[in-house]
Design a protein around this motif. Structure first.
Motif, short mmCIF file in Angstrom:
data_model
loop_
_atom_site.label_atom_id
_atom_site.label_comp_id
_atom_site.label_asym_id
_atom_site.label_seq_id
_atom_site.Cartn_x
_atom_site.Cartn_y
_atom_site.Cartn_z
N VAL A 102 0.90 -1.19 0.00
CA VAL A 102 -0.24 0.00 0.07
C VAL A 102 0.67 1.21 -0.02
N VAL A 103 2.10 1.18 0.77
CA VAL A 103 2.70 2.45 0.76
C VAL A 103 3.39 2.62 -0.55
N ASP A 104 3.80 1.49 -1.15
CA ASP A 104 4.26 1.60 -2.60
C ASP A 104 3.59 2.25 -3.56
N ALA A 105 2.22 1.87 -3.23
CA ALA A 105 1.06 2.50 -4.32
C ALA A 105 0.94 4.07 -3.93
N LEU A 106 1.02 4.41 -2.59
CA LEU A 106 0.63 5.82 -2.53
C LEU A 106 2.01 6.57 -2.80
N ALA A 107 3.20 5.97 -2.75
CA ALA A 107 4.32 6.71 -3.44
C ALA A 107 4.13 7.07 -4.82
N ARG A 108 3.58 5.97 -5.62
CA ARG A 108 3.65 5.94 -6.97
C ARG A 108 2.33 6.90 -7.30
N PHE A 109 1.35 7.01 -6.62
CA PHE A 109 0.27 8.01 -6.76
C PHE A 109 0.83 9.48 -6.48
N LEU A 110 1.61 9.59 -5.54
CA LEU A 110 2.09 11.01 -5.26
C LEU A 110 3.05 11.37 -6.25
N LYS A 111 4.18 10.45 -6.79
CA LYS A 111 4.75 10.94 -7.95
C LYS A 111 4.13 11.51 -8.91
#
Length: 253
Positions: A102-111
């Motif tokens: 989930v954290v990886d997905a949050l980082a991708r969305f933020l990028k």
């Protein structure tokens, strides 16, 4: 108020609410779930800010579709389609074994959000603007000192202001930011980000405006998730001065 709302069940929603009232409209067979935001007085202008940003961001990211917006001299109503999924906070709480995903997905969305060209963004949420608003709120006695983060528990708003100013100047690194990128404002489906809500503060600002808030939220679960956020975002060595500055700035809102 609005036509076509018969058949819906209305439920008051307090998650992510900041001033005014928020209702989820659901249970109408064949019709999409909706959210209705209602604000009055000084908060009414915040809905105009939000609807403008929702319409602009829709070309770049998944955000709630605006169904209708109405306002008067001192009241405003915003009707939106609900995004699918659960909040990122709910996802992290419910599935501890999948938190890193989930954290990886949050980082991708933020990028993805931060990659939107700033020269296309009509909204300013930069440091000078936010500091001006913070000073106004401080002078008007609108800062909730009981809601400060644990490391500033017991501080006065004036103390936070003085400590924050010691961290200036900050070299700007402008991107398009959400403005309140907390776990309750991000929707997740199948451990992928489905979109974001509560975009009334979106605009060009330093990327740490978003990174600091999300980093702080992840600390409730595990410091390893905070480290993973920056690594996944592509910034393994954070700027701790900027991080602390934006955490203190957020205390005023």
């Amino acid at each position: 108020m609005f036509d076509g709302l018969s058949g819906y069940v209305w439920t008051r929603n307090n998650i992510g609410e900041s001033g005014g009232e928020v209702y989820r409209l659901h249970g109408n067979p064949g019709a999409p779930d909706l959210y209705l935001k209602y604000c009055w007085g000084a908060e009414a202008g915040s809905l105009l800010d939000e609807v403008s940003r929702l319409r602009w961001l829709a070309a770049h990211l998944r955000v709630p579709a605006v169904v209708e917006f109405r306002c008067s001299a001192d009241e405003a109503w915003l009707l939106m389609e609900a995004l699918p999924g659960e909040t990122a906070y709910q996802a992290l709480l419910a599935r501890p074994e999948e938190r890193e995903v989930v954290v990886d997905a949050l980082a991708r969305f933020l990028k993805k959000l931060h990659s939107i060209p700033t020269n296309q963004c009509p909204f300013n949420s930069g440091q000078a603007y936010r500091l001006g608003l913070a000073r106004q709120r401080l002078g008007a006695g609108l800062v909730d000192e009981d809601d400060f983060d644990e490391e500033r528990r017991g501080w006065s708003a004036s103390h936070v202001w003085r400590e924050m100013l010691l961290l200036l100047p900050q070299a700007p690194d402008l991107v398009v930011t959400h403005g309140d990128f907390s776990l309750d404002n991000i929707l997740v489906v199948g451990n992928e980000v489905a979109g974001c809500i509560d975009v009334g503060r979106a605009g060009s600002a330093d990327r740490y405006q978003d990174l600091a808030i999300l980093w702080n939220c992840l600390g409730e679960f595990d410091t390893s998730l905070q480290e993973r956020l920056f690594a996944s975002y592509g910034m393994p060595v954070p700027d701790w001065s900027k991080l602390q500055f934006h955490l203190m700035l957020d205390e005023f809102f």
